[in-house]
Design a protein around this motif. Structure first.
Motif, mmCIF file in Angstrom:
data_model
loop_
_atom_site.group_PDB
_atom_site.id
_atom_site.type_symbol
_atom_site.label_atom_id
_atom_site.label_comp_id
_atom_site.label_asym_id
_atom_site.label_seq_id
_atom_site.Cartn_x
_atom_site.Cartn_y
_atom_site.Cartn_z
ATOM 1 N N PRO A 129 14.130 -42.006 15.983
ATOM 2 C CA PRO A 129 14.998 -43.222 15.578
ATOM 3 C C PRO A 129 15.950 -43.349 14.578
ATOM 4 C CG PRO A 129 12.895 -43.817 15.196
ATOM 5 C CD PRO A 129 12.968 -42.332 15.537
ATOM 6 N N ALA A 130 16.670 -44.082 14.516
ATOM 7 C CA ALA A 130 17.520 -43.985 13.016
ATOM 8 C C ALA A 130 16.689 -44.840 12.204
ATOM 9 C CB ALA A 130 18.765 -44.878 13.330
ATOM 10 N N LEU A 131 16.806 -44.127 10.758
ATOM 11 C CA LEU A 131 15.929 -44.582 9.823
ATOM 12 C C LEU A 131 15.967 -46.145 9.642
ATOM 13 C CD1 LEU A 131 13.786 -44.190 7.558
ATOM 14 C CD2 LEU A 131 15.541 -43.119 6.031
ATOM 15 N N TYR A 132 17.356 -46.592 9.451
ATOM 16 C CA TYR A 132 17.597 -47.877 9.180
ATOM 17 C C TYR A 132 16.957 -48.988 10.092
ATOM 18 C CZ TYR A 132 21.376 -47.520 12.439
ATOM 19 O OH TYR A 132 22.010 -47.827 13.669
ATOM 20 N N ASN A 133 16.725 -48.466 11.374
ATOM 21 C CA ASN A 133 16.358 -49.301 12.169
ATOM 22 C C ASN A 133 14.798 -49.667 12.132
ATOM 23 O OD1 ASN A 133 18.532 -49.903 13.914
ATOM 24 N ND2 ASN A 133 18.226 -48.170 14.980
ATOM 25 N N VAL A 134 14.059 -48.479 11.590
ATOM 26 C CA VAL A 134 12.770 -48.453 11.388
ATOM 27 C C VAL A 134 12.422 -49.344 10.275
ATOM 28 C CG1 VAL A 134 10.490 -47.123 10.789
ATOM 29 C CG2 VAL A 134 12.398 -46.057 12.508
ATOM 30 N N LEU A 135 13.252 -49.157 9.132
ATOM 31 C CA LEU A 135 13.028 -49.865 7.913
ATOM 32 C C LEU A 135 13.020 -51.532 8.373
ATOM 33 C CD1 LEU A 135 14.650 -47.753 5.112
ATOM 34 C CD2 LEU A 135 12.213 -47.678 6.117
ATOM 35 N N ALA A 136 14.137 -51.812 9.092
ATOM 36 C CA ALA A 136 14.667 -53.128 9.058
ATOM 37 C C ALA A 136 13.379 -53.944 9.885
ATOM 38 C CB ALA A 136 15.849 -53.116 10.139
#
Length: 631
Positions: A532-539
Motif C-alpha cells: 500500500p501507499a505509506l501515507y495511507n498506512v500512517l493515516a
C-alpha cells in the motif's frame, strides 16, 4: 666557511662605494646612471674573503646602499638581512642628516655589531681628524657602536691608509656574529630581478634562513606561484646550494621576469601564509612628532615596501615611546615573528620608527587586550607555543599551522611540545594540538549532547556522528573522533551503526507507539509485493504524524522495511522472497524483461520498474538494453 653580510650606511658622497671597492676590488655601482652621475642610486653588492682570528675563512658579502635622502627606500631594501654595519662618515664633513637617519634605521633593525669608518682621512689634517673623531664618539655614545666596545677607524680609499686595520677589525667583528640557522625553513627576500642571456630569470637576495639547493621547488610569496631552482650562485660563483647568511642568486624556471618583483619572498611551498595584518612591538624615534592612532605609514621589511594603517591601544604614541600595535597592510607580505621592520612617515617621507613582528597570524580579537600578546612577545619558545595552542582552544591547531605561524621546523615544534604533552597540559591527536581545558570541554559536550538527544528523541536509536559533531564545538574531525573513541572505551557511550547513544539506551516506545509499529510492519509483511501507499498506512494510526514518521525511520534503520523509491516501501521478507524467485527463474533463463518480470511477480508496471531498478542497484540484476541479466 662562515658567511656574514656587511651593510654600509651613511650620508651621500661620504665614500661608501669607494670604500667597498677599496676593500674588495669590486665596484658596487652597477647602473649606467650611477656611473654617469657619480652617486649610488640603488643597492649594490660585493664580496671579500678574510682569515678569521681562529684561522678559519670568513666570507663577507657587502651590501652597499645609497646615501641620498631620495633613495632611502632603496637603502632599506638592502639592510634588512645584514649582520654588521660599516657606518661611514667623511672626515671632511662629519655627521650629516643621512648619517643620523641611517644610524637610526640600523638601531631600529636591531643591528648589534658594526664598525665606524672615518673616510677621506687624507682630505683633512690630523687636528681636524681628531675633532671629527670626538664628535663621532659623542654621537655614538650609549649605542651599539659605542666606542667603548666598537672601533672607529680612519681610512683613505684613495691612498689605502687604514684599510689593513679595517680588514683586521672586520674579521674580528664578523667572527663574533652568530651563525644563521641553515637548518631552518628557507626564506629569500628578493631584492633584484633580471634576465641573464642564456639563463633566463634570475633573482638575488640575502638568504635570511635555511638552505636552498639546485632543483628545489619554491613558492613565490605573496603570489603563490611555484618555481624551480635551475641554478645557484653564491657571491658570484656557481654552487650546489646556498645557506643562511649568504648573498644568493637563483636561476629560476617556471616564471617570467614580469611575474616577480623586489619585495617578494621565496620559501618552501605550502609552508607559510602571506599576511595583511601583523601585531608588533613598535618604537618611535625621540626626534619625531607623536604618531596618532589610524595613521598611515610606509612599512619596510626586508626588501618589501607597502602602506600600513596603525592601530594603537591608546590615541597616540609619543616620541621615544614603545608600545604594542597592529599594522594593517595595503598589500600582503610574508613576515614571521621576530622579523624587524621600519616605518616612515606617510608625508613627508622620513623615518619615524620601527620594531619587531610579534604575531603575523593575529586572531580576530579586540586589539591588544588579549593577555596572550605578552606571552607571544616573550623570548620563551615553550610559552609561545603553549599560547598559540591555547588561543586555538577547541578548534585545535595543526602541526602545519604552528610551522606557518612561527617559522620553526616540525622537529623543533615537536621537541618543544614534548614536555607539556607528557605533563598533560596539551593533548596531541595525530598532528592536532589543543590544551587540556579545551579537550575537557569538548569531552563534556559530546557526552552531554548525546544524553540530551536521547532524552529529547526517545524514538530515535541515537544521534548520528555528523550531527553530534555539529552540536559540539569540535571543528577538528580528528579531535572529535578521538574524544568519541575515549568515551566508547570508558563505556560512557555506545555506537550502533552510525548512531551514538548512552549505554543500554535503545528506543523507548510507549504503548500506542509500540502498537503503531506493529500495525505498520503487518501492513507491509502481509501483502508481499502489492504494497500500500505509506501515507495511507500512517493515516490510520493513533499516534501523530511526527511520531509515526519516527517509527517508520526505526523500521527502515533496522532494515525491517526497505525503501526502494520515494513512494514505495517493502517488507524485507517480500524482497528476500523476490530474490529467491529470480534465482529459480535463472535456472531456465539468465535474462528477463519487464513483461516476464511482471508475469513472474504478479505486479503491475508501477511496481515492476522501481523493483527492477532496486535489483540493479543491489547487483542482483544488470540492465542490458531492454532486458536484465540475472547475476
Amino acid at each position: 666557511m662562515k658567511s656574514v653580510i656587511v651593510g654600509t650606511a651613511g650620508h651621500i658622497d661620504h665614500g661608501k662605494t669607494a670604500l667597498v671597492k677599496a676593500l674588495t676590488g669590486i665596484d658596487a655601482d652597477r647602473l649606467e646612471e650611477e656611473k654617469r652621475r657619480g652617486i649610488t642610486i640603488d643597492i649594490g653588492f660585493a664580496h671579500l674573503e678574510l682569515p678569521a682570528p681562529n684561522r678559519d675563512t670568513l666570507r663577507l658579502g657587502f651590501v652597499d646602499v645609497p646615501g641620498h635622502e631620495r633613495f632611502v627606500r632603496n637603502m632599506l631594501a638592502g639592510v634588512g638581512g645584514i649582520d654588521l654595519v660599516l657606518l661611514v662618515i667623511a672626515a671632511d664633513e662629519s655627521i650629516k642628516p643621512q648619517t643620523k637617519e641611517h644610524f637610526d634605521i640600523c638601531r631600529l633593525l636591531a643591528v648589534r655589531r658594526g664598525i665606524t669608518v672615518l673616510t677621506k682621512s687624507d682630505a683633512v689634517d690630523a687636528e681636524m681628524l681628531d675633532v671629527v673623531r670626538l664628535e663621532v664618539e659623542e654621537f655614538l655614545r650609549g649605542s651599539f657602536l659605542d666606542p667603548v666596545h666598537s672601533p672607529i677607524i680612519a681610512v683613505s680609499s684613495l691612498t689605502g691608509a687604514g684599510l689593513p686595520e679595517l680588514k683586521q677589525a672586520l674579521a674580528k667583528v664578523a667572527a663574533e656574529v652568530p651563525a644563521k640557522d641553515s637548518n631552518a625553513l628557507a626564506r629569500l627576500p628578493i631584492d633584484r630581478v633580471f634576465t641573464m642571456k642564456g639563463f633566463g630569470t634570475v633573482v638575488t637576495g640575502t638568504l635570511v634562513a635555511g638552505t636552498i639547493r639546485k632543483e628545489n621547488e619554491l613558492e613565490v610569496f605573496p603570489s603563490g606561484r611555484r618555481v624551480r631552482v635551475r641554478g645557484v650562485q653564491v657571491h658570484g660563483e656557481a654552487a650546489e646550494q646556498a645557506i643562511a647568511g649568504q648573498r644568493t642568486a637563483l636561476n629560476l624556471a617556471g616564471v617570467a621576469v614580469e611575474d616577480l618583483a623586489r619585495g617578494m619572498t621565496l620559501a618552501p611551498p605550502e609552508t607559510f601564509n602571506s599576511t595583511d595584518r601583523i601585531d608588533v612591538s613598535l618604537s618611535l624615534l625621540p626626534s619625531v612628532k607623536p604618531l596618532k592612532d589610524r595613521a598611515r605609514v610606509h612599512l619596510h621589511a626586508y626588501a618589501s615596501e607597502t602602506i600600513a594603517e596603525i592601530s594603537l591601544p591608546e590615541k597616540a604614541i609619543r616620541p621615544g615611546d614603545k608600545t604594542y600595535a597592529q599594522l594593517r597592510l595595503a598589500d600582503p607580505v610574508l613576515l614571521l615573528p621576530g622579523d624587524r621592520f621600519i616605518i616612515r612617515q606617510f608625508s613627508p617621507v622620513v623615518t619615524i620608527g620601527g620594531g619587531v613582528v610579534v604575531d603575523a597570524s593575529p586572531t580576530a580579537r579586540t586589539l591588544l587586550i588579549d593577555p596572550a600578546f605578552e606571552a607571544l612577545a616573550s623570548s620563551d619558545p615553550k610559552a609561545i607555543l603553549r599560547t598559540r595552542v591555547s588561543r586555538a582552544y577547541h578548534d585545535a591547531i595543526s602541526l602545519e599551522g604552528l610551522v606557518a605561524e612561527t617559522g620553526w621546523t616540525r622537529a623543533t615544534i615537536e621537541s618543544l611540545l614534548a614536555e607539556p604533552i607528557k605533563a598533560g597540559e596539551i593533548v596531541r591527536v595525530d598532528d592536532q594540538f589543543l590544551v587540556k581545558a579545551a579537550w575537557e570541554v569538548l569531552y563534556e559536550q559530546v557526552l552531554g549532547s548525546t544524553a540530551w538527544f536521547n532524552k529529547e528523541n526517545p524514538l530515535a536509536g541515537g544521534v548520528g556522528k555528523e550531527e553530534l559533531q555539529v552540536q559540539t564545538d569540535a571543528s577538528s574531525d580528528e579531535v572529535f573522533e578521538a574524544i568519541l573513541q575515549k568515551l566508547l572505551a570508558e563505556r560512557k557511550l555506545e555506537v550502533t551503526g552510525d548512531l551514538v547513544h548512552l549505554p543500554g539506551r535503545g528506543v523507548v516506545l510507549k504503548d500506542e507507539e509500540a502498537e503503531s509499529k506493529k500495525i505498520i510492519e503487518q501492513a507491509f509483511s502481509s501483502v508481499g509485493l502489492q504494497v500500500p501507499a505509506l501515507y495511507n498506512v500512517l493515516a490510520g494510526l493513533k499516534v501523530d504524524k511526527a511520531r509515526a514518521q519516527k517509527i517508520v525511520t526505526l523500521l527502515l534503520r533496522d532494515k525491517i522495511l526497505i525503501k526502494i523509491s520515494d513512494e514505495l516501501v517493502f517488507h524485507q521478507s517480500a524482497l528476500q522472497q523476490l530474490r529467491g524467485q529470480l534465482a529459480a527463474y535463472k535456472a531456465k533463463s539468465a535474462r528477463i524483461d519487464v513483461g516476464k518480470f511482471k508475469e513472474l511477480t504478479g505486479v503491475s508496471r508501477k511496481y515492476a520498474i522501481p523493483l527492477l531498478e532496486y535489483l540493479d542497484r543491489e547487483r542482483v540484476t544488470k540492465r542490458v538494453g531492454d532486458e536484465r541479466v540475472i547475476l
